[in-house]
Design a protein around this motif. Structure first.
Motif, short mmCIF file in Angstrom:
data_model
loop_
_atom_site.label_atom_id
_atom_site.label_comp_id
_atom_site.label_asym_id
_atom_site.label_seq_id
_atom_site.Cartn_x
_atom_site.Cartn_y
_atom_site.Cartn_z
N UNK A 43 0.88 -1.11 0.03
CA UNK A 43 0.15 -0.05 0.01
C UNK A 43 0.91 1.20 0.09
N UNK A 44 2.03 1.43 0.75
CA UNK A 44 2.89 2.54 0.96
C UNK A 44 3.57 2.63 -0.43
N UNK A 45 3.97 1.38 -0.97
CA UNK A 45 4.57 1.64 -2.58
C UNK A 45 3.20 2.28 -3.55
N UNK A 46 2.40 1.93 -3.30
CA UNK A 46 1.38 2.37 -4.32
C UNK A 46 0.90 3.90 -4.07
N UNK A 47 0.99 4.23 -2.90
CA UNK A 47 0.68 5.59 -2.51
C UNK A 47 1.89 6.46 -3.15
N UNK A 48 3.21 5.87 -2.73
CA UNK A 48 4.39 6.72 -3.13
C UNK A 48 4.51 6.85 -4.96
#
Length: 248
Positions: free
Chosen positions: A36-41
């Protein structure tokens, strides 16, 4: 772009036996948070939501108290769930998907509806004992490029499999049990808000779904995608490119 992430595959029987999430569930949740953090970044316009389906089949008597307890255990990880449902709640959509399937892939008898599936999907031959986290692409490449195993059937066709998959089974009391792969496909459609497979429940309609699941479910997920591809309904077939996985 809203990506709905399935955090883990919770078995109600296991949860009730342990009175906590399993180690497998905990590992999946950790990976889902990282993804999720990768997608948001990647893009500030990206959004994520989280969903969980609880396997309450096998005749287990489930309650809203069980649902609330599992929700609290998951949200203790700092996660807000968009939706959490029992697998049995998706049964009401089972026939809707079966009715869209092409008649030539179905076999019906008095008590069962089967999918007569012949597939060349090499993903179905992946090693189910794999423990290292890999993407579906990496699994595919390794499987295609790997040599034939020693002692393989020399009649060939390792790249082809035939399955008789039970989609619906009628019980002695007249009720139906729906197959896991069928309900998995329904789960995709439900989260994506496809007409006929969701109800107004306040949950957001996802643009794509990402499933963080153990590799042992690879075959079931592969057959779920086959069901999507074999539907005669365009609204169902077109979700194929909206479904992705991280196998753990």
């Amino acid at each position: 772009m809203l990506t709905d992430i399935e955090l883990c595959h919770v078995y109600l029987r296991d949860y009730m036996a342990l009175n906590r999430l399993s180690d497998e569930d905990e590992a999946s949740i950790a990976i889902a948070r990282e993804r999720a953090a990768q997608i948001l970044a990647q893009d500030p316009r990206n959004r994520v939501s989280f969903s969980v389906m609880i396997d309450d089949e096998e005749g287990i008597l489930a309650s809203r108290e069980d649902l609330d307890a599992i929700r609290k255990a998951i949200e203790a990880h700092g996660i807000t769930l968009e939706r959490i449902i029992f697998e049995s709640e998706l049964n009401r959509y089972g026939d809707a998907l079966i009715k869209t399937l092409r008649p030539n892939v179905l076999a019906v008898d008095r008590e069962h509806v089967y999918l007569n599936l012949s597939t060349e999907d090499r993903l179905l031959w992946a090693d189910e004992n794999l423990r290292e986290m890999k993407s579906i692409k990496k699994i595919f490449l390794e499987t295609v490029l790997s040599p034939e195993p020693e002692g393989a059937d020399d009649r060939g066709e390792r790249h082809r499999s035939r399955f008789w998959v039970a989609l619906r089974t009628q019980q002695s009391d007249g009720t139906f049990i729906y197959g896991c792969s069928l309900l998995t496909a329904v789960w995709y459609l439900h989260r994506l808000g496809v007409e006929g497979f969701c109800e107004e429940d306040g949950a957001q309609r996802a643009d794509r779904v990402l499933n963080v699941i153990p590799l042992k479910y690879l075959k079931s997920e592969g057959i779920a995608l086959d069901l999507v591809n074999l539907s005669a309904a365009t609204r169902i077939r077109k979700i194929r490119r909206k479904v992705d996985y991280v196998f753990v």
